[in-house]
Scaffold this motif. Structure first.
Motif: not given
Length: 288
Positions: A182-200
């Motif tokens: 994954p090299y270009d994945f914003l906005p993050i759709k995967d709920e498991a990944v969202r907190p890793v990258f401080f979504y939103p």
């Protein structure tokens, strides 16, 4: 968006090889079918103070002088994974004369972005300084990763701040290889990944595609044509286009018989019929 090799492979392990097992453990099966005659393994080397800051080294049994070195980062959504699951990767690369380093790194919830990149850089710095003691040539150093691990490799290869922190730069690398990254994945759709990258509030600078420059090392990108977890057109294709536009040598390959998970599993001896992933990696390393 991303799932671990162990979890996803478990969904399809019986179908891949026609195995019907009451207790299906695909990683155990693949590693159990992996011969050990091609490598010597040194385990549990600390590159930092945390228990997760540990790596294993796979050395070819009969290495050529100054063997090339590949550091492999596994995937798992930055919240799961273990280097012990990837013995088959170490064996595959060692069988081609490549000294291979497989590194653990800290995961969520222990850390968030960018600490796992700092760990990846620290493992790379340790390797650069010490791999000659294990028969590898630090002047022939490559990064490689699958899924979230391909992201880690991409960020180290493209954004110089991470390797600069350990006294290196992208120019220290002969090249890097990304499998289903994954090299270009914003906005993050995967709920498991969202907190890793401080979504939103995910930082835009967290995206590898934003760090492309002509200073990037030669690149090999591979993906499954029908990857439903990480869109290959947006991620692999988009990064390849950006790199090519910056004048960076890039090879872009897509395979029709693999999925997101079996792309890396195709490195294992039982599943090499799925795609020539190992051949392409060996050629890339040899050419650079």
């Amino acid at each position: 968006m991303l799932i671990s090799f162990k979890r996803a492979a478990g969904l399809a392990c019986a179908g891949l090889m026609g195995w019907v097992l009451s207790a299906c453990s695909p990683v155990r099966i693949i590693n159990g079918l992996t011969p050990t005659a091609s490598f010597d393994k040194t385990s549990d080397i600390a590159y930092g103070a945390d228990p997760r800051q540990t790596l294993d080294i796979y050395r070819p049994k009969q290495p050529a002088p100054g063997a090339p070195v590949v550091i492999f980062f596994y995937g798992g959504s930055w919240n799961s994974g273990s280097r012990s699951d990837y013995l088959f990767v170490g064996e595959a690369l060692a069988s081609r004369g490549i000294t291979t380093v497989i590194a653990d790194y800290r995961l969520y919830p222990q850390v968030r972005y960018p600490q796992f990149l700092q760990d990846s850089a620290q493992a790379t710095g340790w390797t650069y300084q010490h791999i000659a003691d294990y028969g590898g040539n630090p002047q022939r150093l490559f990064l490689m990763g699958h899924s979230a691990g391909a992201y880690n490799a991409a960020m180290l290869a493209l954004d110089p701040q991470w390797l600069r922190a350990v006294g290196m730069s992208p120019a220290s690398l002969r090249g890097w290889m990304g499998l289903a990254g994954p090299y270009d994945f914003l906005p993050i759709k995967d709920e498991a990944v969202r907190p890793v990258f401080f979504y939103p509030d995910s930082p835009p600078e967290s995206q590898p595609v934003r760090h492309v420059s002509r200073a990037a090392p030669p690149t090999l990108l591979m993906a499954a044509k029908t990857d439903t977890l990480v869109n290959p057109t947006r991620n692999t294709g988009g990064l390849a286009t950006a790199l090519r536009g910056a004048g960076v040598p890039v090879q872009e390959l897509y395979f029709s018989r693999t999925s997101h998970v079996t792309l890396v599993a195709a490195l294992s001896r039982p599943l090499r019929w799925l795609a020539p992933v190992l051949d392409n990696i060996g050629e890339f390393v040899s050419d650079h």
